[in-house]
Design an enzyme around this catalytic site. Structure first.
Site, PDB file in Angstrom:
ATOM      1  N   GLY A  59       5.741   2.665  11.277  1.00  0.00           N
ATOM      2  CA  GLY A  59       4.632   2.423  11.871  1.00  0.00           C
ATOM      3  C   GLY A  59       4.416   0.941  12.120  1.00  0.00           C
ATOM      4  N   GLY A  60       3.650   0.603  13.066  1.00  0.00           N
ATOM      5  CA  GLY A  60       3.479  -0.779  13.395  1.00  0.00           C
ATOM      6  C   GLY A  60       4.604  -1.449  13.567  1.00  0.00           C
TER       7      GLY A  60
ATOM      8  N   LYS B 253       7.321  -3.416   3.950  1.00  0.00           N
ATOM      9  CA  LYS B 253       7.526  -3.303   5.212  1.00  0.00           C
ATOM     10  C   LYS B 253       8.492  -4.092   5.878  1.00  0.00           C
ATOM     11  CE  LYS B 253       4.624  -3.006   9.606  1.00  0.00           C
ATOM     12  NZ  LYS B 253       3.174  -3.104   9.945  1.00  0.00           N
TER      13      LYS B 253
ATOM     14  N   ASP C  80      -6.617  -0.746  14.633  1.00  0.00           N
ATOM     15  CA  ASP C  80      -5.867   0.698  14.765  1.00  0.00           C
ATOM     16  C   ASP C  80      -6.233   1.489  13.480  1.00  0.00           C
ATOM     17  OD1 ASP C  80      -4.015   2.413  15.717  1.00  0.00           O
ATOM     18  OD2 ASP C  80      -2.090   1.619  14.406  1.00  0.00           O
TER      19      ASP C  80
ATOM     20  N   GLY D  91       7.808   5.791   5.405  1.00  0.00           N
ATOM     21  CA  GLY D  91       7.350   5.942   6.650  1.00  0.00           C
ATOM     22  C   GLY D  91       7.487   5.091   7.500  1.00  0.00           C
TER      23      GLY D  91
ATOM     24  N   VAL E 216       8.452   1.449   6.454  1.00  0.00           N
ATOM     25  CA  VAL E 216       8.061   1.154   5.103  1.00  0.00           C
ATOM     26  C   VAL E 216       8.794   1.830   4.141  1.00  0.00           C
ATOM     27  CG1 VAL E 216       5.752   1.188   3.522  1.00  0.00           C
ATOM     28  CG2 VAL E 216       5.650   0.667   5.840  1.00  0.00           C
TER      29      VAL E 216
END
Length: 382
Positions: A21-22, A41, A136, A19, A26
């Site tokens: 994000g941030g 990550k 978050d 996935g 990942v």
């Protein structure tokens, strides 16, 4: 660009994308030195120096945090092309967003099972010698491991509120996820511990009610005004089974003023007290162990196994004949949720409507299981 098969630092062989994000992606990877599965990550290749600094700081701080409900950090490094990466424990999943989607809304007992350890993790983060604010918290960042333990993940926009540290976000910069962001985040103010309390309150509201406290529709200015001025619908109106003490706590966590919100420690202690009272009202023995087993399969995202389990259970219950109607309805509800998880929307939707009618006839409109089925039907009908 696919990087499956790539070795990072000559040690971590990337196997699959998990996935994004941030500001990073990942991947699952095999640590070939220690022969274990990890999550890596990888930061965006063209990340600016500020983002690189925050990424490095995230890893440094989290490496110092030791808590069973915070994802563990193992290593940091740089790929051949200069991209920074951090190596974390691999979590089997799913995250709580998937759990809530499958269930429509969670029961009070289910919600508390996740809420208490998350609140305890926040106590650890907020009261650490080098305090950490996540900034978050949302269902997607609360992920289950293979044993069903919930862990806080993705600290990509976290901050360390200490004057001696370099500021890693610009004044007025808004970071977070709309539906779970506090009023002060929307204003671009410096976050403090109360920011995480608001977000956790929004998460608990979403798990119990089937969706966040406020609908984030329109542009950023509209959303900001709504968060600052609009009171959420009382959670008991959307989920009548929520005890008054828990409802009061959640709304206190969602206070517009940061100063009015409880601390992480106060939240954890209140959630523990609520969990104890809820267990006393509804002992585990009242729930058929076979139903509990199926619910665990659903929570782990093992939909095919759950479907077989609940189908076998329903058949056994029919053969027995004189069965508690709650157990019978719970088994059928498990079958329906399994079918939704397998993507069989049309068949599952029809069965859900029929089940809701049968459940009301058998148990009455005010039974907690009937309310849970009705809430699930409402979510799936949107």
């Amino acid at each position: 660009m696919s990087i499956e098969g790539t070795r990072l630092a000559g040690r971590y062989r990337v196997t699959a994308r998990l996935g994004a994000g941030g500001h990073g992606t990942v991947y699952a990877a095999q640590d070939e030195r220690l022969r274990r599965l990890v999550a890596v990550k990888l930061l965006t290749e063209n990340a600016d120096p500020e983002l690189l600094a925050r990424f490095q700081r995230e890893a440094e701080i989290l490496a110092m945090i030791k808590h069973p409900n915070v994802v563990a950090i193992f290593d940091v490094g740089r790929h051949d092309d200069g991209a920074a990466f951090v190596v974390m424990e691999h979590l089997a999943g799913p995250n709580l967003a998937h759990v809530q989607f499958d269930a429509g809304c969670l029961s009070v007992a289910q919600t508390l099972r996740y809420a208490v350890p998350v609140a305890d993790a926040l106590v650890c983060l907020h009261e650490h010698p080098t305090p950490v604010i996540h900034r978050d918290l949302k269902p997607q960042n609360l992920v289950l491991d293979a044993d069903g333990t919930v862990k806080i993940c993705d600290f990509g926009v976290s901050t360390v509120p200490e004057a001696m540290l370099t500021r890693l976000t610009r004044p007025g910069m808004v970071l977070g996820t709309a539906a779970y962001m506090s009023p002060e985040q929307w204003r671009g103010d410096d976050p403090d511990r109360a920011t995480d309390i608001y977000s956790l309150g929004a998460v608990l509201y979403a798990l119990l009610a089937g969706g966040p406290p406020l609908r984030m529709q329109g542009g950023p200015a509209t959303c900001a005004r709504r968060v600052e001025r609009e009171a959420p619908e009382p959670i008991v109106d959307r989920c009548p089974s929520v005890p008054p003490a828990l409802a009061d706590l959640i709304h206190a966590m969602l206070a517009k003023s940061a100063a009015a919100r409880p601390t992480a420690r106060a939240v954890r202690d209140a959630l523990r007290a609520t969990a104890t009272a809820d267990a006393a009202r509804s002992p585990a023995g009242d729930v058929d162990p076979a139903v509990q087993e199926g619910d665990l399969l659903l929570a782990a995202g093992r939909y095919a196994e759950a479907a077989r389990h609940f189908t076998d259970l329903a058949h056994r219950l029919r053969d027995v004949g004189d069965v508690d109607p709650v157990t019978r309805v719970a088994a059928e509800f498990g079958r329906v949720r399994s079918r939704f998880g397998l993507g069989e929307e049309a068949v599952a939707s029809l069965r859900l409507v029929r089940l809701a009618a049968r459940a009301r006839a058998a148990l009455g409109d005010d039974h907690p299981l009937v309310r849970q089925i009705d809430a699930y039907l409402d979510v799936k009908s949107r």
